[in-house]
Design a protein around this motif. Structure first.
Motif, PDB file in Angstrom:
ATOM      1  N   ALA B  14       0.835  -1.202   0.000  1.00  0.00           N
ATOM      2  CA  ALA B  14       0.000   0.000   0.000  1.00  0.00           C
ATOM      3  C   ALA B  14       0.869   1.251   0.000  1.00  0.00           C
ATOM      4  O   ALA B  14       0.607   2.216  -0.734  1.00  0.00           O
ATOM      5  N   ALA B  15       1.918   1.235   0.809  1.00  0.00           N
ATOM      6  CA  ALA B  15       2.816   2.391   0.874  1.00  0.00           C
ATOM      7  C   ALA B  15       3.458   2.652  -0.478  1.00  0.00           C
ATOM      8  O   ALA B  15       3.593   3.797  -0.917  1.00  0.00           O
ATOM      9  N   ILE B  16       3.845   1.567  -1.152  1.00  0.00           N
ATOM     10  CA  ILE B  16       4.484   1.737  -2.465  1.00  0.00           C
ATOM     11  C   ILE B  16       3.488   2.325  -3.465  1.00  0.00           C
ATOM     12  O   ILE B  16       3.821   3.218  -4.243  1.00  0.00           O
ATOM     13  N   ILE B  17       2.247   1.844  -3.402  1.00  0.00           N
ATOM     14  CA  ILE B  17       1.253   2.327  -4.379  1.00  0.00           C
ATOM     15  C   ILE B  17       0.824   3.753  -4.071  1.00  0.00           C
ATOM     16  O   ILE B  17       0.763   4.593  -4.971  1.00  0.00           O
ATOM     17  N   PHE B  18       0.550   4.048  -2.777  1.00  0.00           N
ATOM     18  CA  PHE B  18      -0.075   5.334  -2.469  1.00  0.00           C
ATOM     19  C   PHE B  18       0.895   6.409  -2.003  1.00  0.00           C
ATOM     20  O   PHE B  18       0.701   7.587  -2.278  1.00  0.00           O
ATOM     21  N   ILE B  19       1.940   6.035  -1.277  1.00  0.00           N
ATOM     22  CA  ILE B  19       2.791   7.084  -0.692  1.00  0.00           C
ATOM     23  C   ILE B  19       3.935   7.485  -1.622  1.00  0.00           C
ATOM     24  O   ILE B  19       4.203   8.668  -1.822  1.00  0.00           O
ATOM     25  N   VAL B  20       4.583   6.496  -2.209  1.00  0.00           N
ATOM     26  CA  VAL B  20       5.735   6.808  -3.050  1.00  0.00           C
ATOM     27  C   VAL B  20       5.284   7.611  -4.263  1.00  0.00           C
ATOM     28  O   VAL B  20       4.343   7.224  -4.951  1.00  0.00           O
ATOM     29  N   PRO B  21       5.926   8.747  -4.515  1.00  0.00           N
ATOM     30  CA  PRO B  21       5.538   9.535  -5.688  1.00  0.00           C
ATOM     31  C   PRO B  21       5.978   8.824  -6.973  1.00  0.00           C
ATOM     32  O   PRO B  21       6.971   8.098  -6.960  1.00  0.00           O
ATOM     33  N   LEU B  26       9.003   8.619 -15.742  1.00  0.00           N
ATOM     34  CA  LEU B  26       8.838   7.189 -15.969  1.00  0.00           C
ATOM     35  C   LEU B  26       7.447   6.692 -15.568  1.00  0.00           C
ATOM     36  O   LEU B  26       7.026   5.620 -15.990  1.00  0.00           O
ATOM     37  N   GLY B  27       6.763   7.458 -14.736  1.00  0.00           N
ATOM     38  CA  GLY B  27       5.404   7.079 -14.364  1.00  0.00           C
ATOM     39  C   GLY B  27       5.360   6.015 -13.295  1.00  0.00           C
ATOM     40  O   GLY B  27       6.359   5.684 -12.677  1.00  0.00           O
ATOM     41  N   ASN B  28       4.159   5.488 -13.119  1.00  0.00           N
ATOM     42  CA  ASN B  28       3.929   4.558 -12.014  1.00  0.00           C
ATOM     43  C   ASN B  28       4.537   3.180 -12.224  1.00  0.00           C
ATOM     44  O   ASN B  28       4.839   2.488 -11.262  1.00  0.00           O
ATOM     45  N   LEU B  29       4.689   2.791 -13.486  1.00  0.00           N
ATOM     46  CA  LEU B  29       5.217   1.447 -13.764  1.00  0.00           C
ATOM     47  C   LEU B  29       6.627   1.290 -13.196  1.00  0.00           C
ATOM     48  O   LEU B  29       7.043   0.193 -12.821  1.00  0.00           O
ATOM     49  N   TYR B  34      10.583  -1.393  -6.663  1.00  0.00           N
ATOM     50  CA  TYR B  34      10.389  -1.808  -5.262  1.00  0.00           C
ATOM     51  C   TYR B  34      10.140  -3.310  -5.159  1.00  0.00           C
ATOM     52  O   TYR B  34      10.138  -3.877  -4.081  1.00  0.00           O
ATOM     53  N   PHE B  35       9.878  -3.919  -6.290  1.00  0.00           N
ATOM     54  CA  PHE B  35       9.745  -5.368  -6.354  1.00  0.00           C
ATOM     55  C   PHE B  35      11.089  -5.966  -6.770  1.00  0.00           C
ATOM     56  O   PHE B  35      11.507  -7.003  -6.273  1.00  0.00           O
ATOM     57  N   GLU B 177      11.919   9.220   3.032  1.00  0.00           N
ATOM     58  CA  GLU B 177      10.629   8.540   2.901  1.00  0.00           C
ATOM     59  C   GLU B 177      10.763   7.295   2.003  1.00  0.00           C
ATOM     60  O   GLU B 177      10.372   6.187   2.373  1.00  0.00           O
ATOM     61  N   ILE B 178      11.367   7.493   0.847  1.00  0.00           N
ATOM     62  CA  ILE B 178      11.529   6.403  -0.111  1.00  0.00           C
ATOM     63  C   ILE B 178      12.440   5.334   0.472  1.00  0.00           C
ATOM     64  O   ILE B 178      12.180   4.133   0.353  1.00  0.00           O
TER      65      ILE B 178
END
Lengths: 216, 202
Positions: B14-21, B26-29, B34-35, B177-178
């Motif tokens: 959840a943190a990776i999806i919602f908190i990390v800008p 490069l966008g969200n992909l 983080y994986f 944060e990251i």
């Protein structure tokens, strides 16, 4: 110890002379792969870095074809346990390793000139080429003898040996290709690479010797 | 244990999806990183785990260490595949190609080959005791390539790969944060590995 090593080497040599199958298969394998490569290129001019890679691919797979059965004949005949009673494990290992090295040197004496002729390649720095090939096959025989001892007990053998040998000999494989390219181009070679190559030869020799003791 | 793991994993994801800008340009992909980092980390840990248990087996001749060594390798094989695929996707995003034999890609590919060879060897030997010995010896033999892969390959080939988190200068070039979320992901994946390693049925 030295006497035992020499005896095992001599025994393997005599058996090899009497039953030429393994040696003949290795030579023919090398010739076949070289012919396949050379024929399929149809006289195209090939860069030296590519040729160096081809040479080592041929050597690697011919080695695999030739030495994978180092312990298999004795295992099949049931004489491996007798051999283990007769000699210390280290003597067996080094006797077999020396014989493997001798066969690989014989292989390259045949393979190298044929390769140079078939691919119309001039070995610029012949001394470097010979040193590289020698250092390469020493590493292959050190790792190869131990790997052959591992695959002896496998029930499915087809293709297992090169799969096991390749990742382990990669530290030999990559520097030899670079050094061979330098030899073909007769340019200044990287002494650092030669040192890396020789130190991995030493590492593989020591490691094979240590690990072989755990196998019986 | 499983409950804790589920909650921890959910929170991290959840943190990776919602908190990390989203990564600039490069966008969200690009969050696949983080994986990628944790799976690559675990595949290396699993490799050393497997070798460690192999050494313990050779010393003690107890088959339970052989089982642990084999399990580490099986898990490592899965993790190394995941790391390679996620890395290739990230590489396509940033370098424009899935594969170009960057030193890091070479290293991870050799790791795939070693795991594959080890598992093939195991499946090819039927006798339990001989299989344990033979595969332990191979596991230790393959560890010898590590100094080559880590120190020498990067010198022989030019690399585009970003510096590891613990780079040579010893400083961190990341937002706090990251960094915290990345460390959480690393810890989480490591616990998942340990959890799976301790499962009986594998």
């Amino acid at each position: 110890m030295t006497e035992q090593i020499a005896t095992i080497f001599w025994k393997d040599f005599l058996v090899g002379l009497r039953r030429k199958a393994t040696f003949a298969a290795m030579m023919m394998f090398a010739l076949t792969t070289m012919a396949a490569l050379s024929l399929s290129m149809r006289g195209a001019v090939v860069e030296n870095n590519f040729l160096a890679a081809l040479l080592w691919i041929v050597i690697f797979f011919a080695t695999s074809a030739g030495i994978s059965g180092t312990f298999d004949d004795e295992q099949a005949a049931g004489t491996l346990s007798t051999l283990k009673i007769y000699a210390a494990p280290q003597a067996i290992l080094f006797g077999k390793m020396l014989f493997t090295l001798a066969s690989l040197i014989a292989l390259t004496i045949f393979l190298l000139p044929t390769f140079l002729i078939l691919f119309d390649c001039s070995a610029g720095n012949i001394f470097l080429l010979i040193t590289t090939v020698l250092a390469g096959v020493i590493g292959f025989s050190a790792a190869g003898t131990l790997t052959a001892a591992l695959t002896t007990s496998a029930s499915v053998k087809g293709g297992l040996f090169p799969i096991l040998l390749f990742p382990v000999t990669l530290p030999i494989f990559l520097p030899t290709i670079s050094l061979t390219e330098s030899a073909f181009n007769s340019e200044t070679f990287s002494a650092e690479l030669l040192i890396i190559l020789l130190s991995f030869d030493a590492i593989l020799l020591v490691a094979s010797s240590i690990l072989f003791d755990y196998l019986d | 244990m499983l409950k804790f793991l589920t909650i921890f994993t959910t929170l991290t994801v959840a943190a990776i999806i919602f908190i990390v800008p989203p990564v600039q340009g490069l966008g969200n992909l690009a969050k696949i990183i983080y994986f990628h980092i944790p799976t690559a980390w675990v595949s290396v840990i699993a490799f050393f785990c497997s070798a460690f248990f192999a050494a313990k087996f050779l010393k003690s001749q107890e088959l339970k260490f052989d089982k642990l060594s084999a399990k580490s390798a099986k898990l490592g094989f899965i993790f190394v595949l995941l790391a390679t695929i996620s890395g290739a996707i990230f590489s396509k995003l940033t370098w424009g190609a899935y594969w170009n034999w960057d030193p890091r890609q070479t290293t991870i590919f050799v790791l795939i080959l070693i795991y594959g060879a080890y598992l093939t060897l195991r499946s090819a030997v039927t006798d339990e005791k001989i299989r344990a010995k033979v595969s332990a010896v191979y596991s230790l033999l393959s560890v010898l390539t590590v100094p080559f892969l880590v120190f020498i390959i990067p010198r022989m080939y030019f690399s585009l790969h970003p510096e590891p988190i613990l780079n040579q200068a010893g400083k961190l070039e990341m937002d706090t944060e990251i960094l915290i979320i990345l460390i959480a992901a690393l810890v989480d994946t490591t616990i998942i590995f340990i959890y799976l390693l301790r499962q009986k049925a594998m």
